[in-house]
Scaffold this active site. Structure first.
Site, PDB file in Angstrom:
ATOM      1  N   CYS A 108       0.814  -1.217   0.000  1.00 29.70           N
ATOM      2  CA  CYS A 108       0.000   0.000   0.000  1.00 29.70           C
ATOM      3  C   CYS A 108       0.847   1.266   0.000  1.00 29.70           C
ATOM      4  O   CYS A 108       0.341   2.345  -0.273  1.00 29.70           O
ATOM      5  CB  CYS A 108      -0.938   0.006   1.203  1.00 29.70           C
ATOM      6  SG  CYS A 108      -0.084   0.142   2.799  1.00 29.70           S
TER       7      CYS A 108
ATOM      8  N   GLU B 284      -7.690  -6.483  -0.628  1.00 35.24           N
ATOM      9  CA  GLU B 284      -7.640  -5.493   0.441  1.00 35.24           C
ATOM     10  C   GLU B 284      -6.512  -4.522   0.150  1.00 35.24           C
ATOM     11  O   GLU B 284      -5.456  -4.912  -0.332  1.00 35.24           O
ATOM     12  CB  GLU B 284      -7.409  -6.233   1.764  1.00 35.24           C
ATOM     13  CG  GLU B 284      -7.063  -5.375   2.953  1.00 35.24           C
ATOM     14  CD  GLU B 284      -5.570  -5.091   3.090  1.00 35.24           C
ATOM     15  OE1 GLU B 284      -5.258  -4.020   3.642  1.00 35.24           O
ATOM     16  OE2 GLU B 284      -4.737  -5.879   2.640  1.00 35.24           O
TER      17      GLU B 284
ATOM     18  N   ARG C  48      -7.097   2.765  10.812  1.00 35.50           N
ATOM     19  CA  ARG C  48      -6.474   2.136   9.644  1.00 35.50           C
ATOM     20  C   ARG C  48      -7.596   1.772   8.676  1.00 35.50           C
ATOM     21  O   ARG C  48      -8.089   0.649   8.673  1.00 35.50           O
ATOM     22  CB  ARG C  48      -5.683   0.909  10.064  1.00 35.50           C
ATOM     23  CG  ARG C  48      -4.837   0.335   8.965  1.00 35.50           C
ATOM     24  CD  ARG C  48      -3.846  -0.675   9.551  1.00 35.50           C
ATOM     25  NE  ARG C  48      -3.039  -1.290   8.532  1.00 35.50           N
ATOM     26  CZ  ARG C  48      -1.950  -0.754   7.997  1.00 35.50           C
ATOM     27  NH1 ARG C  48      -1.540   0.426   8.396  1.00 35.50           N
ATOM     28  NH2 ARG C  48      -1.270  -1.386   7.078  1.00 35.50           N
TER      29      ARG C  48
ATOM     30  N   ARG D 217      -9.224   0.690   5.401  1.00 35.04           N
ATOM     31  CA  ARG D 217      -8.828  -0.153   4.284  1.00 35.04           C
ATOM     32  C   ARG D 217     -10.049  -0.424   3.420  1.00 35.04           C
ATOM     33  O   ARG D 217     -11.171  -0.497   3.908  1.00 35.04           O
ATOM     34  CB  ARG D 217      -8.277  -1.510   4.775  1.00 35.04           C
ATOM     35  CG  ARG D 217      -7.210  -1.405   5.837  1.00 35.04           C
ATOM     36  CD  ARG D 217      -5.977  -0.721   5.374  1.00 35.04           C
ATOM     37  NE  ARG D 217      -5.186  -1.619   4.559  1.00 35.04           N
ATOM     38  CZ  ARG D 217      -4.054  -1.302   3.990  1.00 35.04           C
ATOM     39  NH1 ARG D 217      -3.564  -0.100   4.124  1.00 35.04           N
ATOM     40  NH2 ARG D 217      -3.389  -2.161   3.254  1.00 35.04           N
TER      41      ARG D 217
END
Length: 168
Positions: A37, A84, A126, A128
């Site tokens: 990411c 993801e 976080r 996602r």
């Protein structure tokens, strides 16, 4: 490779993912994948910009690994895909899976996505994107898929609340 060898008694042939011949891997029902990411996250882009490095899909080492996942999907057409990554990749991921015969070689996938903040499980925000996609050749091109992401539990959770207390 070491974990696989410990579990299954053989060491897999390690290659750069760009060299994998996905046509030769066994067929599978679900492809679950993630990719780095850093080239896309706010912190990663900031850091790469400050160092004068390419980011996003222009990052030749990390930014193009999503396209390796697409090569695997193209080669094997798994009925279900689960991906993801950081939330700002939703459009790119969906556009490459939905109704894209040039990319997927067929009618594409029914794509569902949701942004989930892991703050309920880890001590940080976080967010996602989670993508679940169903192959239209398997589940029907015009069929309504009844899929919903699970509800997020209220309040902080502990990892122990979702683990099997007595695994075999």
């Amino acid at each position: 490779a070491a974990t696989y060898e410990a579990w299954y008694g053989e060491r897999p042939d390690m290659k750069d993912v760009g060299e994998v011949e996905f046509e030769k891997i066994p067929d599978h029902d679900v492809l679950a994948a993630g990719f780095p990411c850093q080239p896309f996250s706010l912190a990663g882009v900031s850091k790469k910009n400050s160092l004068g490095r390419a980011h996003g899909f222009d990052d030749k080492d990390q930014g193009n690994l999503f396209f390796s996942i697409l090569r695997a999907i193209d080669a094997k057409h798994p009925p279900v895909v689960f991906l993801e990554n950081v939330k700002n990749l939703k459009r790119t991921i969906a556009a490459n899976l939905e109704n894209n015969p040039d990319r997927i070689g067929g009618p594409g996938y029914h794509v569902f996505h949701d942004v989930i903040d892991a703050a309920g499980w880890v001590p940080q925000h976080r967010e996602r994107i989670f993508v679940v996609a169903f192959d239209k050749t398997v589940f029907g091109e015009h069929h309504e898929i009844n899929f919903e992401f699970p509800a997020i539990p209220a309040g902080p959770q502990q990892l122990s609340t979702i683990l099997d207390p007595a695994p075999d």
